[in-house]
Design an enzyme around this catalytic site. Structure first.
Site, PDB file in Angstrom:
ATOM      1  N   LYS A   1      44.756  35.508  32.048  1.00  0.00           N
ATOM      2  CA  LYS A   1      43.407  35.527  31.647  1.00  0.00           C
ATOM      3  C   LYS A   1      43.395  37.094  31.044  1.00  0.00           C
ATOM      4  O   LYS A   1      43.063  37.056  29.878  1.00  0.00           O
ATOM      5  CB  LYS A   1      42.250  35.466  32.834  1.00  0.00           C
ATOM      6  CG  LYS A   1      41.319  35.796  32.271  1.00  0.00           C
ATOM      7  CD  LYS A   1      40.127  35.659  33.559  1.00  0.00           C
ATOM      8  CE  LYS A   1      38.550  36.372  33.452  1.00  0.00           C
ATOM      9  NZ  LYS A   1      37.819  36.006  34.389  1.00  0.00           N
TER      10      LYS A   1
ATOM     11  N   VAL B   1      26.002  35.197  67.008  1.00  0.00           N
ATOM     12  CA  VAL B   1      26.673  35.171  68.235  1.00  0.00           C
ATOM     13  C   VAL B   1      27.415  34.067  68.574  1.00  0.00           C
ATOM     14  O   VAL B   1      27.876  33.757  69.823  1.00  0.00           O
ATOM     15  CB  VAL B   1      25.605  35.457  69.229  1.00  0.00           C
ATOM     16  CG1 VAL B   1      24.818  36.887  69.086  1.00  0.00           C
ATOM     17  CG2 VAL B   1      24.528  34.392  69.138  1.00  0.00           C
TER      18      VAL B   1
ATOM     19  N   HIS C   1      36.352  29.187  53.483  1.00  0.00           N
ATOM     20  CA  HIS C   1      35.092  29.439  54.316  1.00  0.00           C
ATOM     21  C   HIS C   1      34.573  28.423  55.315  1.00  0.00           C
ATOM     22  O   HIS C   1      34.606  27.240  54.922  1.00  0.00           O
ATOM     23  CB  HIS C   1      33.762  29.661  53.280  1.00  0.00           C
ATOM     24  CG  HIS C   1      33.956  30.845  52.239  1.00  0.00           C
ATOM     25  ND1 HIS C   1      33.233  30.855  51.491  1.00  0.00           N
ATOM     26  CD2 HIS C   1      34.825  31.927  52.274  1.00  0.00           C
ATOM     27  CE1 HIS C   1      33.646  32.143  50.668  1.00  0.00           C
ATOM     28  NE2 HIS C   1      34.406  32.417  51.318  1.00  0.00           N
TER      29      HIS C   1
ATOM     30  N   ASN D   1      41.722  30.792  47.163  1.00  0.00           N
ATOM     31  CA  ASN D   1      42.426  31.615  47.977  1.00  0.00           C
ATOM     32  C   ASN D   1      41.275  31.914  49.191  1.00  0.00           C
ATOM     33  O   ASN D   1      41.692  32.182  50.249  1.00  0.00           O
ATOM     34  CB  ASN D   1      42.577  33.015  47.427  1.00  0.00           C
ATOM     35  CG  ASN D   1      41.502  33.619  46.527  1.00  0.00           C
ATOM     36  OD1 ASN D   1      40.700  33.086  46.095  1.00  0.00           O
ATOM     37  ND2 ASN D   1      41.799  34.819  46.025  1.00  0.00           N
TER      38      ASN D   1
ATOM     39  N   LEU E   1      29.836  39.196  67.068  1.00  0.00           N
ATOM     40  CA  LEU E   1      29.505  40.186  67.835  1.00  0.00           C
ATOM     41  C   LEU E   1      30.066  39.823  69.386  1.00  0.00           C
ATOM     42  O   LEU E   1      30.323  40.430  70.148  1.00  0.00           O
ATOM     43  CB  LEU E   1      27.952  40.415  67.933  1.00  0.00           C
ATOM     44  CG  LEU E   1      27.575  41.759  68.766  1.00  0.00           C
ATOM     45  CD1 LEU E   1      28.251  42.898  68.271  1.00  0.00           C
ATOM     46  CD2 LEU E   1      25.943  41.977  68.368  1.00  0.00           C
TER      47      LEU E   1
ATOM     48  N   GLY F   1      30.644  32.275  54.585  1.00  0.00           N
ATOM     49  CA  GLY F   1      30.376  30.961  54.547  1.00  0.00           C
ATOM     50  C   GLY F   1      29.300  30.539  55.590  1.00  0.00           C
ATOM     51  O   GLY F   1      28.219  29.900  55.050  1.00  0.00           O
TER      52      GLY F   1
ATOM     53  N   ASP G   1      36.993  37.102  55.664  1.00  0.00           N
ATOM     54  CA  ASP G   1      36.977  36.152  56.728  1.00  0.00           C
ATOM     55  C   ASP G   1      35.800  36.831  57.597  1.00  0.00           C
ATOM     56  O   ASP G   1      35.871  36.929  58.724  1.00  0.00           O
ATOM     57  CB  ASP G   1      38.304  36.021  57.374  1.00  0.00           C
ATOM     58  CG  ASP G   1      39.072  35.331  56.457  1.00  0.00           C
ATOM     59  OD1 ASP G   1      38.773  34.571  55.728  1.00  0.00           O
ATOM     60  OD2 ASP G   1      40.265  36.119  56.421  1.00  0.00           O
TER      61      ASP G   1
ATOM     62  N   THR H   1      45.121  29.459  54.913  1.00  0.00           N
ATOM     63  CA  THR H   1      46.874  29.267  55.319  1.00  0.00           C
ATOM     64  C   THR H   1      47.176  29.277  56.537  1.00  0.00           C
ATOM     65  O   THR H   1      48.437  29.031  57.032  1.00  0.00           O
ATOM     66  CB  THR H   1      47.339  30.586  54.656  1.00  0.00           C
ATOM     67  OG1 THR H   1      46.959  31.747  55.241  1.00  0.00           O
ATOM     68  CG2 THR H   1      47.127  30.761  53.169  1.00  0.00           C
TER      69      THR H   1
HETATM   70  P1  GDP Z   1      34.355  33.686  55.350  1.00  0.00           P
HETATM   71  O1  GDP Z   1      35.780  33.506  54.823  1.00  0.00           O
HETATM   72  O2  GDP Z   1      33.900  35.127  55.357  1.00  0.00           O
HETATM   73  O3  GDP Z   1      33.424  32.543  55.436  1.00  0.00           O
HETATM   74  O4  GDP Z   1      35.004  33.463  57.040  1.00  0.00           O
HETATM   75  P2  GDP Z   1      35.891  32.294  57.498  1.00  0.00           P
HETATM   76  O5  GDP Z   1      35.159  31.203  57.524  1.00  0.00           O
HETATM   77  O6  GDP Z   1      37.274  32.447  56.853  1.00  0.00           O
HETATM   78  O7  GDP Z   1      36.028  32.753  58.982  1.00  0.00           O
HETATM   79  C1  GDP Z   1      34.967  33.237  60.038  1.00  0.00           C
HETATM   80  C2  GDP Z   1      35.347  32.477  61.324  1.00  0.00           C
HETATM   81  O8  GDP Z   1      34.445  32.762  62.098  1.00  0.00           O
HETATM   82  C3  GDP Z   1      34.742  30.944  60.877  1.00  0.00           C
HETATM   83  O9  GDP Z   1      35.720  30.175  61.830  1.00  0.00           O
HETATM   84  C4  GDP Z   1      33.503  30.925  61.559  1.00  0.00           C
HETATM   85  O10 GDP Z   1      33.047  29.732  62.097  1.00  0.00           O
HETATM   86  C5  GDP Z   1      33.380  31.748  62.556  1.00  0.00           C
HETATM   87  N1  GDP Z   1      32.103  32.587  62.828  1.00  0.00           N
HETATM   88  C6  GDP Z   1      31.441  32.980  61.869  1.00  0.00           C
HETATM   89  N2  GDP Z   1      30.483  33.872  62.473  1.00  0.00           N
HETATM   90  C7  GDP Z   1      30.548  33.932  63.687  1.00  0.00           C
HETATM   91  C8  GDP Z   1      30.085  34.274  64.878  1.00  0.00           C
HETATM   92  O11 GDP Z   1      29.154  35.231  64.778  1.00  0.00           O
HETATM   93  N3  GDP Z   1      30.474  34.162  66.091  1.00  0.00           N
HETATM   94  C9  GDP Z   1      31.885  33.445  66.316  1.00  0.00           C
HETATM   95  N4  GDP Z   1      32.497  33.528  67.384  1.00  0.00           N
HETATM   96  N5  GDP Z   1      32.495  32.815  65.214  1.00  0.00           N
HETATM   97  C10 GDP Z   1      31.975  33.110  64.097  1.00  0.00           C
HETATM   98  P1  IMO Z   2      37.778  34.579  52.120  1.00  0.00           P
HETATM   99  O1  IMO Z   2      36.627  34.394  51.083  1.00  0.00           O
HETATM  100  C1  IMO Z   2      41.057  36.907  53.748  1.00  0.00           C
HETATM  101  C2  IMO Z   2      44.113  38.102  50.671  1.00  0.00           C
HETATM  102  C3  IMO Z   2      45.340  37.608  50.806  1.00  0.00           C
HETATM  103  C4  IMO Z   2      46.363  38.507  50.197  1.00  0.00           C
HETATM  104  C5  IMO Z   2      45.505  39.059  49.360  1.00  0.00           C
HETATM  105  C6  IMO Z   2      46.035  38.583  47.792  1.00  0.00           C
HETATM  106  O2  IMO Z   2      37.837  33.618  53.117  1.00  0.00           O
HETATM  107  O3  IMO Z   2      37.190  35.812  53.026  1.00  0.00           O
HETATM  108  P2  IMO Z   2      45.767  36.086  46.693  1.00  0.00           P
HETATM  109  O4  IMO Z   2      46.022  34.726  47.090  1.00  0.00           O
HETATM  110  O5  IMO Z   2      44.210  36.327  46.517  1.00  0.00           O
HETATM  111  O6  IMO Z   2      46.579  36.753  45.436  1.00  0.00           O
HETATM  112  O7  IMO Z   2      46.074  37.147  47.884  1.00  0.00           O
HETATM  113  O8  IMO Z   2      44.194  38.919  49.525  1.00  0.00           O
HETATM  114  N1  IMO Z   2      42.968  37.228  50.566  1.00  0.00           N
HETATM  115  C7  IMO Z   2      42.216  36.792  51.641  1.00  0.00           C
HETATM  116  N2  IMO Z   2      42.407  37.493  52.798  1.00  0.00           N
HETATM  117  N3  IMO Z   2      40.068  36.037  53.234  1.00  0.00           N
HETATM  118  C8  IMO Z   2      39.992  35.869  51.956  1.00  0.00           C
HETATM  119  O9  IMO Z   2      39.203  35.145  51.334  1.00  0.00           O
HETATM  120  C9  IMO Z   2      41.054  36.198  51.024  1.00  0.00           C
HETATM  121  N4  IMO Z   2      41.244  36.117  49.690  1.00  0.00           N
HETATM  122  C10 IMO Z   2      42.390  36.559  49.499  1.00  0.00           C
HETATM  123  O10 IMO Z   2      45.699  37.162  52.251  1.00  0.00           O
HETATM  124  O11 IMO Z   2      46.495  39.551  51.258  1.00  0.00           O
HETATM  125 MG    MG Z   3      37.877  33.189  54.952  1.00  0.00          MG
END
Ligand code: GDP
Ligand code: IMO
Ligand code: MG
Length: 432
Positions: free
Chosen positions: A152, A421, A47, A44, A339, A23, A19, A308
């Site tokens: 697998k 930002v 993005h 899982n 940031l 994305g 996270d 989730t």
């Molecule tokens: P990913 O799983 O790595 O793609 O990240 P996620 O989408 O799960 O979580 C990142 C969250 O932070 C999302 O809701 C984005 O819209 C938000 N986000 C990403 N970059 C920034 C940023 O620079 N600033 C702020 N405030 N939010 C951001």
């Molecule tokens: P993105 O791509 C955050 C974490 C789960 C759990 C562990 C195992 O959005 O960054 P799983 O369902 O994969 O067997 O769960 O891994 N986990 C993530 N946490 N972002 C993710 O993906 C994750 N993918 C798996 O929360 O702790």
């Molecule tokens: Mg994510």
């Protein structure tokens, strides 16, 4: 034989526990890519992409799980590599949702014949395994990822091409029987599920390609390939905080195995790192802040999972983790995200060392019992206490903010080329 595309393959990888904002960067870089590929994991991942439409001023928000975020760019095609585990009903639900939002994906989605299938019972078993673990459960996303990768690895999994094999129903029944033997009988409509997957197989058929051949043709045609990593290094099956990890190779190695490409074609590896740290689910988190700072990150950073909806655990940036992550993935540059979430803080702490019995550890410990005993050493930097969400150039950032960025860059010896930002695509600083 592969003849590389001019700029080589660009890879985006999560550098912490997920996270980080992979994305968002994938969406930005997809503007300069022909193909956006996913190489590992499954649904899982979550993005989030936020786009402010320049013409209408409308804010669009998309959630991607199995599909590559590059689909937001209408010129980009999407490829789901052999290293993924795909749940077809969930994937089509996701596809229908983004198409309903106006993204026409017709003719733009291709899936490797070698990717594995997540079947309904994998999801049930995911939940049962977690119950068995009790207090030490992983906190999985319950998407059946672990059980599908276990199948697998034990060579009994079903791949996309098996959907068209006449023995598919028989194989499916055998797998369910095996699960009943292991977990006792659970509610499951095996025959109904087989029919559901066979019906979806028809919809899936036109999207399926010979994975390695498909991608190598794109490379030979000098197409620009962008790889969108999922999950993150600290969730990697080998290098993460095992067993509190996901079940795939989320590191640079997973890019080669998941896509069937040789390493020398990869020219750019961008590590995405949040300006603080978050983690979802169980497992160690040395810089976690179970206090007002943690709550600040959760609330100001809106740290709730895309997949989730769980509240993410939050803490300070951990440069020990980042050093380890950089060592394994070999980032050629970094994207520092969120940031802006530090804007209001008076002081910012950054973990720079782990001490064990007063001695600095060289790496990140494999043994979680050791990790539990480490003393985390922090450096404290002054905050900037001002709003940076409007900044679009590095020079526009407040001095203390520049110092924070420089501190990370100098510590890791890797250039921070992108700074986030705000959540929207345009809330990004590109540092030249
Ligand atoms: P990913 O799983 O790595 O793609 O990240 P996620 O989408 O799960 O979580 C990142 C969250 O932070 C999302 O809701 C984005 O819209 C938000 N986000 C990403 N970059 C920034 C940023 O620079 N600033 C702020 N405030 N939010 C951001
Ligand atoms: P993105 O791509 C955050 C974490 C789960 C759990 C562990 C195992 O959005 O960054 P799983 O369902 O994969 O067997 O769960 O891994 N986990 C993530 N946490 N972002 C993710 O993906 C994750 N993918 C798996 O929360 O702790
Ligand atoms: Mg994510």
């Amino acid at each position: 034989m592969t003849t590389t595309s001019p700029d080589g393959v660009t890879v985006i990888l999560g550098a912490q526990w997920g996270d980080e904002g992979k994305g968002k960067l994938s969406d930005i870089l997809a503007a300069e890519a022909d193909v956006c590929a996913r190489c590992a994991g499954g649904n899982n991942a979550g993005h989030t992409i936020v786009v402010n439409d320049a013409e209408t001023g409308k804010k669009m928000k998309y959630a991607f799980h199995t599909l590559p975020s590059g689909l937001v760019n209408p010129k980009c095609i999407a490829f789901i590599g052999s290293g993924l585990v795909i749940n077809p009903p969930a994937m089509f639900e996701e596809l229908d949702a983004i198409q309903a939002q106006g993204l026409d994906c017709t003719g733009r989605l291709f899936i490797s014949d070698r990717a594995h299938l997540v079947l309904g019972f994998h999801q049930i078993v995911d939940g049962l395994k977690e119950i068995e673990l009790g207090g030490s459960s992983i906190g999985t996303t319950k998407r059946g990822i672990g059980p599908a990768y276990s199948g697998k690895a034990s060579r009994s999994g079903l791949r996309v091409h098996h959907l068209y094999d006449p023995s598919f129903p028989e194989k499916f029944r055998k797998l369910v029987e095996g699960r009943f033997k292991r977990y006792g009988h659970f509610e499951y409509d095996t025959e109904g599920e087989i029919k559901k997957y066979q019906a979806l197989a028809e919809r899936l058929k036109p999207l399926i390609v010979d994975g390695p051949v498909f991608l190598h043709k794109q490379i030979q045609q000098n197409k620009r390939i962008l790889v969108e990593g999922a999950n993150a290094l600290m969730l990697d099956i080998d290098y993460g905080t095992y067993p509190y990890v996901t079940s795939s190779a989320t590191s640079i190695g997973g890019v080669c195995t998941g896509l069937g490409i040789p390493p020398q074609i990869i020219k750019t590896v961008i590590g995405v790192v949040k300006a603080y740290t978050t983690r979802v689910g169980g497992g160690p988190f040395p810089t976690e802040q179970l206090n007002d700072i943690g709550v600040h990150f959760q609330e100001v950073g809106a740290e709730y999972g895309t997949t989730t909806g769980r509240r993410r655990r939050c803490g300070w940036l951990d440069l020990v983790v980042m050093k380890y992550s950089t060592l394994i993935n070999g980032y050629t540059s970094l994207n520092l995200t969120k940031l802006d979430i530090l804007d209001q803080l008076k002081e910012i702490k950054v973990a720079t060392k782990y001490l064990l019995d007063g001695k600095e550890l060289e790496g990140f410990p494999a043994d979680l019992n050791v990790l539990e005993k480490v003393e985390v050493v922090y450096e404290t930097l002054p905050g900037w206490e001002s709003d940076i969400t409007g900044c679009r150039k590095f020079e526009e950032l407040p001095e203390n903010c520049k110092k924070y960025v420089k501190f990370i860059e100098d510590f890791l010896g890797v250039k921070i080329q992108w700074i986030g930002v705000g959540p929207a695509r345009d809330s990004t600083i590109r540092v030249f």
